[in-house]
Scaffold this motif. Structure first.
Motif, PDB file in Angstrom:
ATOM      1  N   ASP A  57       0.829  -1.210   0.000  1.00  0.00           N
ATOM      2  CA  ASP A  57       0.000   0.000   0.000  1.00  0.00           C
ATOM      3  C   ASP A  57       0.863   1.258   0.000  1.00  0.00           C
ATOM      4  O   ASP A  57       0.590   2.218  -0.722  1.00  0.00           O
ATOM      5  N   ARG A  58       1.930   1.250   0.816  1.00  0.00           N
ATOM      6  CA  ARG A  58       2.831   2.410   0.857  1.00  0.00           C
ATOM      7  C   ARG A  58       3.551   2.581  -0.477  1.00  0.00           C
ATOM      8  O   ARG A  58       3.721   3.706  -0.970  1.00  0.00           O
ATOM      9  N   HIS A  59       3.963   1.467  -1.067  1.00  0.00           N
ATOM     10  CA  HIS A  59       4.653   1.515  -2.362  1.00  0.00           C
ATOM     11  C   HIS A  59       3.732   2.072  -3.444  1.00  0.00           C
ATOM     12  O   HIS A  59       4.139   2.933  -4.239  1.00  0.00           O
ATOM     13  N   VAL A  64       2.167   6.681  -7.060  1.00  0.00           N
ATOM     14  CA  VAL A  64       1.190   7.689  -7.478  1.00  0.00           C
ATOM     15  C   VAL A  64       1.711   9.090  -7.178  1.00  0.00           C
ATOM     16  O   VAL A  64       1.598  10.002  -8.005  1.00  0.00           O
ATOM     17  N   ALA A  65       2.317   9.269  -6.008  1.00  0.00           N
ATOM     18  CA  ALA A  65       2.839  10.587  -5.627  1.00  0.00           C
ATOM     19  C   ALA A  65       3.955  11.022  -6.574  1.00  0.00           C
ATOM     20  O   ALA A  65       4.019  12.196  -6.972  1.00  0.00           O
ATOM     21  N   TRP A  91       3.518   0.708 -10.301  1.00  0.00           N
ATOM     22  CA  TRP A  91       3.934   1.742 -11.249  1.00  0.00           C
ATOM     23  C   TRP A  91       3.020   1.744 -12.475  1.00  0.00           C
ATOM     24  O   TRP A  91       2.624   2.804 -12.973  1.00  0.00           O
ATOM     25  N   GLN A  92       2.692   0.560 -12.966  1.00  0.00           N
ATOM     26  CA  GLN A  92       1.845   0.465 -14.151  1.00  0.00           C
ATOM     27  C   GLN A  92       0.474   1.080 -13.909  1.00  0.00           C
ATOM     28  O   GLN A  92      -0.058   1.796 -14.760  1.00  0.00           O
ATOM     29  N   THR A  93      -0.087   0.833 -12.732  1.00  0.00           N
ATOM     30  CA  THR A  93      -1.389   1.409 -12.387  1.00  0.00           C
ATOM     31  C   THR A  93      -1.328   2.932 -12.345  1.00  0.00           C
ATOM     32  O   THR A  93      -2.244   3.621 -12.790  1.00  0.00           O
ATOM     33  N   ALA A  94      -0.226   3.461 -11.813  1.00  0.00           N
ATOM     34  CA  ALA A  94      -0.078   4.918 -11.711  1.00  0.00           C
ATOM     35  C   ALA A  94       0.120   5.573 -13.073  1.00  0.00           C
ATOM     36  O   ALA A  94      -0.299   6.722 -13.290  1.00  0.00           O
TER      37      ALA A  94
END
Length: 291
Positions: A57-59, A64-65, A91-94
């Motif tokens: 979750d933190r990753h 996203v940030a 990363w892919q989702t972001a």
């Protein structure tokens, strides 16, 4: 991620961010349970899985940030870097479906894939999937995108869903009448006067929205055309516990110099107004005949 044995009777796994158990023996072997059995909740394997889920979750939030920073500042991002991080689901989702621009600033496409060779696959505005391999790409702030309304309409047709708010991000453009406010005008008051019952509540709203609270201000720092600008909204003295109202919006450069409105760049203007509007939106609204 596979199933992990927890004793002889159960197996556990992390499924869609949730720890799930299933029977490992007997007639119900392989059947997933609706809830985690009480006997497993303090098991070391479950605890390790729980801590791993928290790290994921933190990753995901960090990815996203970071992508949001690239987008807000329209920073050039090496194509090779995108290719290296793409296999990582977070990363892919972001990154997926963000509007990207390569060598041609007029060619905008929605990112759909990145290959090991550093090639990007994007859907252009003709609805065609094309391949790009520039050295760097930018994820432009929406205020810099030409024909943004048309781009939003096309994104809706494609069913684009962005994890990082870009296409549908609220934007403000500098008004044409800035000259009438005077060359030395430095503040915008459209969103001043939002009343909060306490300074703590206003500061809490600012931090929950991702803004920094420093002294008596909520601030937002932006890189605009290679120059740092910080937007600031007055939110009251730090230790004041009474009613407060939002103040005017101002901008400063990286040396702390107050920027005249005519010197504020388009991204800094839009992000500053977005912050001021968001703080004003959380104000206390009076009800009744006297509202």
């Amino acid at each position: 991620m596979g199933w992990l044995a927890v004793g002889d009777a159960y197996e556990v796994a992390l499924i869609e961010g949730r720890i799930t158990a299933r029977a490992a023996s007997g007639r119900s072997a392989g059947r997933q349970l609706k809830s985690l059995p009480k006997a497993l909740r303090e098991h070391p394997e479950v605890d390790r899985l729980r801590r791993f889920a928290e790290w994921l979750d933190r990753h995901a939030a960090a990815c996203v940030a970071q992508v949001d920073i690239w987008m807000v500042s329209s920073l050039p991002v090496p194509t090779g870097l995108l290719a290296r991080v793409w296999p990582d689901e977070a990363w892919q989702t972001a990154l997926r479906d963000l509007a990207v621009v390569g060598d041609d600033p007029d060619e905008v496409g929605f990112l759909r894939d990145a290959t090991d060779s550093g090639e990007l696959r994007v859907v252009n505005l003709d609805g065609e999937t094309v391949r790009l391999s520039p050295r760097t790409v930018t994820l432009p702030h929406p205020v810099l995108l030409p024909e943004l309304d048309d781009l939003r309409e096309f994104a809706a047709e494609l069913g684009v869903v962005q994890k990082v708010e870009q296409i549908h991000r609220a934007t403000w453009r500098r008004p044409a009448d800035l000259a009438e406010r005077g060359e030395k005008a430095t503040d915008v008051t459209e969103f001043a006067g939002g009343r909060y019952t306490s300074r703590f509540g206003l500061a809490a709203r600012a931090t929950s929205l991702g803004y920094r609270v420093s002294g008596g201000y909520a601030t937002c720092r932006v890189r605009d055309a290679g120059r740092i600008a910080e937007a600031a909204v007055w939110i009251g003295e730090p230790y004041w516990d009474g009613e407060v109202t939002t103040g005017g919006l101002t901008w400063h450069d990286q040396d702390g110099r107050s920027l005249p409105l005519r010197e504020v760049g388009p991204v800094a203007w839009s992000e500053g107004m977005r912050m001021a509007a968001a703080l004003h939106a959380g104000r206390q609204v009076e009800e009744g005949n006297d509202a």
